[in-house]
Design a protein around this motif. Sequence first.
Motif, short mmCIF file in Angstrom:
data_model
loop_
_atom_site.label_atom_id
_atom_site.label_comp_id
_atom_site.label_asym_id
_atom_site.label_seq_id
_atom_site.Cartn_x
_atom_site.Cartn_y
_atom_site.Cartn_z
N VAL A 132 0.85 -1.18 0.00
CA VAL A 132 0.00 0.00 0.00
C VAL A 132 0.89 1.24 0.00
O VAL A 132 1.81 1.35 0.81
N PHE A 133 0.62 2.13 -0.94
CA PHE A 133 1.49 3.31 -1.11
C PHE A 133 0.71 4.60 -0.96
O PHE A 133 -0.48 4.67 -1.31
N VAL A 134 1.39 5.62 -0.45
CA VAL A 134 0.78 6.96 -0.44
C VAL A 134 0.62 7.36 -1.90
O VAL A 134 1.54 7.21 -2.70
N ARG A 135 -0.57 7.83 -2.21
CA ARG A 135 -0.85 8.12 -3.61
C ARG A 135 -0.01 9.28 -4.09
O ARG A 135 0.09 10.30 -3.41
N ASP A 136 0.59 9.13 -5.27
CA ASP A 136 1.34 10.27 -5.79
C ASP A 136 0.50 11.02 -6.80
O ASP A 136 -0.63 10.64 -7.09
N GLY A 137 1.06 12.11 -7.29
CA GLY A 137 0.30 12.90 -8.25
C GLY A 137 -0.64 13.87 -7.55
O GLY A 137 -1.07 14.85 -8.12
N GLN A 138 -0.90 13.61 -6.28
CA GLN A 138 -1.73 14.57 -5.56
C GLN A 138 -0.81 15.29 -4.58
O GLN A 138 0.01 14.69 -3.92
N ALA A 139 -0.91 16.59 -4.51
CA ALA A 139 -0.07 17.35 -3.59
C ALA A 139 -0.60 17.08 -2.19
O ALA A 139 -1.23 17.92 -1.58
N ALA A 140 -0.31 15.87 -1.70
CA ALA A 140 -0.83 15.39 -0.42
C ALA A 140 -2.29 15.82 -0.28
O ALA A 140 -3.15 15.34 -0.99
N ILE A 141 -2.58 16.77 0.56
CA ILE A 141 -3.92 17.34 0.67
C ILE A 141 -3.75 18.81 0.33
O ILE A 141 -2.81 19.44 0.82
N PRO A 142 -4.63 19.39 -0.48
CA PRO A 142 -4.49 20.82 -0.77
C PRO A 142 -4.48 21.63 0.53
O PRO A 142 -5.19 21.28 1.47
N ALA A 143 -3.70 22.70 0.55
CA ALA A 143 -3.53 23.49 1.76
C ALA A 143 -4.87 23.92 2.36
O ALA A 143 -5.05 23.90 3.57
N ARG A 144 -5.79 24.29 1.48
CA ARG A 144 -7.07 24.79 1.96
C ARG A 144 -7.85 23.69 2.71
O ARG A 144 -8.38 23.90 3.79
N THR A 145 -7.86 22.51 2.10
CA THR A 145 -8.56 21.38 2.71
C THR A 145 -7.90 21.01 4.04
O THR A 145 -8.57 20.75 5.03
N ARG A 146 -6.57 21.04 4.01
CA ARG A 146 -5.83 20.70 5.22
C ARG A 146 -6.19 21.66 6.35
O ARG A 146 -6.46 21.28 7.47
N HIS A 147 -6.22 22.93 5.99
CA HIS A 147 -6.55 23.97 6.95
C HIS A 147 -7.93 23.72 7.55
O HIS A 147 -8.12 23.76 8.77
N LYS A 148 -8.87 23.41 6.67
CA LYS A 148 -10.24 23.18 7.12
C LYS A 148 -10.32 21.97 8.06
O LYS A 148 -10.97 22.00 9.09
N LEU A 149 -9.59 20.94 7.64
CA LEU A 149 -9.58 19.68 8.40
C LEU A 149 -9.08 19.92 9.82
O LEU A 149 -9.67 19.46 10.80
N ILE A 150 -7.97 20.65 9.91
CA ILE A 150 -7.36 20.85 11.22
C ILE A 150 -8.20 21.82 12.06
O ILE A 150 -8.35 21.63 13.27
N ALA A 151 -8.78 22.83 11.41
CA ALA A 151 -9.62 23.78 12.14
C ALA A 151 -10.81 23.04 12.76
O ALA A 151 -11.22 23.32 13.89
N GLU A 152 -11.30 22.07 12.04
CA GLU A 152 -12.46 21.30 12.51
C GLU A 152 -12.07 20.49 13.75
O GLU A 152 -12.80 20.46 14.74
N ILE A 153 -10.90 19.86 13.68
CA ILE A 153 -10.42 19.08 14.82
C ILE A 153 -10.21 20.01 16.02
O ILE A 153 -10.58 19.68 17.15
N ALA A 154 -9.66 21.20 15.77
CA ALA A 154 -9.40 22.16 16.84
C ALA A 154 -10.70 22.58 17.51
O ALA A 154 -10.79 22.67 18.74
#
Lengths: 128, 306
Positions: free
Chosen positions: A74-96
């Motif tokens: 099982v590999f981390v998918r490439d071709g995707q810039a991990a998670i887009p910064a905006r999505t990442r921000h939203k994700l973490i804000a939600e956890i916070a």
Amino acid sequence: MYLRLDYQSGEAIYRQIVEQVKYKIASGELSPADRLPSIRDLAKQLKINPRTVVKAYEELQSGGLVVRRQGQGVFVRDGQAAIPARTRHKLIAEIARRMLAEASRLGASEEEVQTILKDAIEEMRSDK
Amino acid sequence: MSEAAIRTEGLGRDYGRHHALESVNLAIERGRVVALLGPHGAGTTTFLRLLVGLLEPTNGRSWVLESPSRALPEQIAAKIGYMGDADEPPPWSTIKQLMCLQAESSAEFDRAFFERSMTARELAPASRYGSLSKGQKKWVRAALVLAGRPEIMLMDEPAEGLDPSARQSLYDELRDHVTEGEATAVVATHVIGDIERIADDAAVIDHGRVIAHAALEDLREQVREVQLPADEQMPEFGDSIELLGSRVASDTRLVWVRCAIGSLSELEQSLPAGSTVRSANLETFYLALTQHNSNGRDNDAKEKPK
């Protein structure tokens, strides 16, 4: 891959694996094309049922974060810039927000929450 | 995969008029580590002894690897590693003798593992069993069972008397063997903390009955402990929330519930102001069930006349 499981957090173990792998991808600790440990190895390392690992990997796969290559793992998918910064921000804000709600219910002050957060970051750094 | 490693149908055992075990129906899947929990005298020891055929049931039947417990063929019996609560080897036997004896009866005996386990606890092969401490005895017996690489492990309080680090290594080894050898383990214990880390399922026995059998992953997601102000009425819960138990402590009422997946917000809505919801763990779940069946009921009864 270092994961820390909390057996009393009220969160299923497979969910904890999913969240922590997501975090590792978002933070760059896991890069595209990196291979995740095999199901058996991770199960042995964490002392959990292999099926729990399978469930976590399936969830990561259906979320498009990892890809399974037959016979290779099982590999981390490439071709995707991990998670887009905006999505990442939203994700973490939600956890916070969730954490803050829980903390205020437990009667923690703002400073206390900040100290705890800082300590947790320190702890994670030293674990790496 | 879904073939049951252990199965019981209406299994029961009486001692005179006392029902040690009453009509237990249980199916344990292969590849699982099951924590068999219960207070002293709840019936866990009787249950394990019935499974290996050391006791005759008064009612019902049981099967291990599809063979009836009452007449286990030799080749099936050889696949079972049983560690009873009282079946002690002779005190004059040395650790090495015990090892050789065990190696004769199990084809898969892992001598290197056994020797490693003894070295890890600084136990010499020439030591006599009778000279060991209570914890060392448990360690030797558990290592003998594990080294036999059995398909089915039935262990009665294997960690009792072990220090925390020995307890952890024992459970780690047990878990590893289950994963590696696709084995199945049933571990009876009343010390919940350590087993929670490695167990897949919990079965709770109280007063001779199995009052719960659940996957720990489900418990983590579904069971919650609610603290209500003591003067509050018990709230009405919808169909997706099951009341597991309740107890009145000094100035609060503790309630344990199991919420169907996705109904946690429903739980929050049905609670009065001033309530708190906490995630539960195996211990909370266990207390909720066993207290509900005994003093929990008394507490509620006492409270009513108010």
